[in-house]
Design an enzyme around this catalytic site. Structure first.
Site, short mmCIF file in Angstrom:
data_model
loop_
_atom_site.label_atom_id
_atom_site.label_comp_id
_atom_site.label_asym_id
_atom_site.label_seq_id
_atom_site.Cartn_x
_atom_site.Cartn_y
_atom_site.Cartn_z
N ARG A 1 -9.58 1.20 8.60
CA ARG A 1 -9.14 -0.02 8.90
C ARG A 1 -10.22 -0.94 9.72
NH1 ARG A 1 -3.31 0.54 8.72
NH2 ARG A 1 -2.19 -0.90 9.49
N ARG B 1 -0.52 -8.45 13.28
CA ARG B 1 -0.86 -7.54 12.32
C ARG B 1 -1.81 -8.33 11.29
NH1 ARG B 1 4.40 -5.05 10.77
NH2 ARG B 1 3.28 -4.04 9.02
N ARG C 1 11.56 -1.11 10.98
CA ARG C 1 10.42 -0.90 12.17
C ARG C 1 10.27 -1.88 13.01
NH1 ARG C 1 5.20 0.12 8.18
NH2 ARG C 1 4.22 -0.92 9.82
N LYS D 1 0.89 -1.17 -0.09
CA LYS D 1 0.03 0.02 -0.15
C LYS D 1 1.07 1.33 0.01
CE LYS D 1 -1.93 -1.23 3.84
NZ LYS D 1 -1.22 -2.68 4.11
N ARG E 1 12.52 -5.17 4.50
CA ARG E 1 12.00 -3.65 4.54
C ARG E 1 12.64 -2.56 5.28
NH1 ARG E 1 5.85 -1.86 5.44
NH2 ARG E 1 5.98 -3.07 7.40
P1 AP5 Z 1 4.75 -1.68 1.95
O1 AP5 Z 1 4.50 -0.84 0.82
O2 AP5 Z 1 5.49 -1.00 2.90
O3 AP5 Z 1 3.59 -2.23 2.41
P2 AP5 Z 1 2.32 -1.82 3.14
O4 AP5 Z 1 1.00 -2.60 2.42
O5 AP5 Z 1 2.03 -0.34 3.13
O6 AP5 Z 1 2.49 -2.32 4.61
P3 AP5 Z 1 2.59 -1.95 6.13
O7 AP5 Z 1 3.09 -3.25 6.77
O8 AP5 Z 1 2.98 -0.56 6.00
O9 AP5 Z 1 1.06 -1.92 6.38
P4 AP5 Z 1 0.16 -2.04 7.53
O10 AP5 Z 1 -1.12 -1.78 7.20
O11 AP5 Z 1 0.51 -3.09 8.45
O12 AP5 Z 1 1.17 -0.74 8.56
P5 AP5 Z 1 0.80 0.52 8.75
O13 AP5 Z 1 2.28 1.31 8.84
O14 AP5 Z 1 -0.32 1.00 7.89
O15 AP5 Z 1 5.71 -2.97 1.53
C1 AP5 Z 1 6.16 -3.83 2.31
C2 AP5 Z 1 7.95 -4.08 1.79
O16 AP5 Z 1 7.61 -4.90 0.51
C3 AP5 Z 1 8.78 -3.02 1.49
O17 AP5 Z 1 9.96 -2.96 1.63
C4 AP5 Z 1 8.36 -2.73 0.05
O18 AP5 Z 1 9.48 -2.28 -0.67
C5 AP5 Z 1 8.24 -4.29 -0.61
N1 AP5 Z 1 7.41 -4.45 -1.56
C6 AP5 Z 1 6.30 -3.61 -1.89
N2 AP5 Z 1 5.63 -4.19 -3.11
C7 AP5 Z 1 6.24 -5.17 -3.41
C8 AP5 Z 1 6.12 -6.15 -4.35
N3 AP5 Z 1 5.05 -5.91 -5.39
N4 AP5 Z 1 7.13 -6.99 -4.72
C9 AP5 Z 1 8.16 -7.16 -3.77
N5 AP5 Z 1 8.34 -6.44 -2.86
C10 AP5 Z 1 7.28 -5.44 -2.62
O19 AP5 Z 1 0.27 0.51 10.37
C11 AP5 Z 1 1.13 0.18 11.36
C12 AP5 Z 1 0.54 0.42 12.66
O20 AP5 Z 1 -0.19 1.53 13.18
C13 AP5 Z 1 -0.85 -0.67 12.60
O21 AP5 Z 1 -0.22 -1.85 13.20
C14 AP5 Z 1 -1.67 0.08 13.72
O22 AP5 Z 1 -1.15 -0.27 15.21
C15 AP5 Z 1 -1.47 1.51 13.75
N6 AP5 Z 1 -2.30 2.15 12.40
C16 AP5 Z 1 -2.20 2.45 11.51
N7 AP5 Z 1 -3.40 2.95 10.63
C17 AP5 Z 1 -4.52 2.83 11.73
C18 AP5 Z 1 -5.75 2.88 11.77
N8 AP5 Z 1 -6.15 3.66 10.57
N9 AP5 Z 1 -6.46 2.64 12.62
C19 AP5 Z 1 -6.07 2.12 13.86
N10 AP5 Z 1 -4.60 1.65 13.69
C20 AP5 Z 1 -3.68 2.39 12.76
#
Ligand code: AP5
Length: 217
Positions: free
Chosen positions: A88, A166, A155, A13, A122
């Site tokens: 979410r 997660r 991270r 994402k 990552r």
């Molecule tokens: P990346 O693009 O970083 O993936 P992502 O989908 O953004 O994954 P996240 O782990 O950031 O999502 P998440 O939803 O768990 O975390 P968030 O920060 O939102 O890609 C991942 C890796 O793969 C990278 O190294 C990239 O280079 C690589 N990659 C990408 N595409 C690829 C491909 N096609 N092929 C190969 N490699 C690839 O949330 C973190 C925490 O914050 C949550 O756990 C929660 O506690 C809190 N939080 C955030 N938003 C909310 C909300 N709305 N409500 C409540 N809590 C929240």
């Protein structure tokens, strides 16, 4: 263009949101990035959020909804935005409906086992939050962000047991949003298992098919 990117951890994402933001000159609004900035800045909000994030659980809705409402009312979001990581759960999705109309929700679909490797490699920038991968998307110079020269780090919630939690949180709280948005006829699914460029091309096709960009080229 008001878009939501929906998908499990590691779906890409953040990676795809950054590409869209660059291409269409609209901001990427990522709640995870916003929360991490609050944590590293040591704010009260950051202190409250940190314990949930460390465990891989959702931060309480009241914090998140207030944060997103303030962000979406800023000037740079007027022309559109890409939401990454919000909503979410159903409560957040209903709150979003009260704030703004969403044009399209793109569900980036990946298999949990297939993407586990994405977490171990990552790297994220401390300064601008750009995302890299040691193998799949390496920076030009080790440990340094291509975009701003900031320091790259791993991270704290990318440890395997937190990643598993997660995924559980995603299945229980977030997955129901797929049906929620399908029933509103604004959902499109994209296969997230290809390369970064392949997934980007699929997203471009979906945007074109919905008339949000002029062509899929
Ligand atoms: P990346 O693009 O970083 O993936 P992502 O989908 O953004 O994954 P996240 O782990 O950031 O999502 P998440 O939803 O768990 O975390 P968030 O920060 O939102 O890609 C991942 C890796 O793969 C990278 O190294 C990239 O280079 C690589 N990659 C990408 N595409 C690829 C491909 N096609 N092929 C190969 N490699 C690839 O949330 C973190 C925490 O914050 C949550 O756990 C929660 O506690 C809190 N939080 C955030 N938003 C909310 C909300 N709305 N409500 C409540 N809590 C929240």
């Amino acid at each position: 263009m008001r878009i939501v990117l929906l998908g499990p951890p590691g779906a890409g994402k953040g990676t795809q949101a950054s590409k869209l933001s660059e291409e269409f000159h609209i901001p990427k609004v990522a709640t995870g990035d916003m929360l991490r900035a609050e944590v590293s800045g040591g704010s009260d909000l950051g202190r409250r959020a940190q314990e949930y994030m460390r465990r891989g659980e959702l931060v309480p809705d009241d914090i998140i909804i207030r944060m997103i409402e303030a962000r979406l009312s800023e000037e740079d979001c007027r022309r559109g935005f890409i939401l990454d990581g919000f909503p979410r759960n159903i409560a957040q999705a209903r709150a979003l409906e009260g704030i703004v109309t969403i044009d399209l929700v793109i569900h980036i679909d990946v298999d949990e086992e297939e993407v586990v490797e994405r977490f171990t490699g990552r790297l994220a920038c401390r300064q601008c939050q750009a995302v890299y991968h040691r193998r799949f998307n390496p920076p030009l110079h080790e440990g340094v962000c291509d975009a701003c020269g900031g320091e790259l780090y791993q991270r704290v919630d990318d440890r395997e047991e937190v990643v598993r939690q997660r995924f559980r949180t995603y299945r229980e709280a977030t997955q129901p949003l797929i049906e929620f948005y399908r029933s509103r006829a604004i959902l499109e699914r994209v296969d997230g298992s290809g390369t970064i460029e392949e997934v980007a091309a699929h997203i471009r096709e979906v945007l074109a098919s919905r008339g949000l960009v002029t062509s899929a080229g």
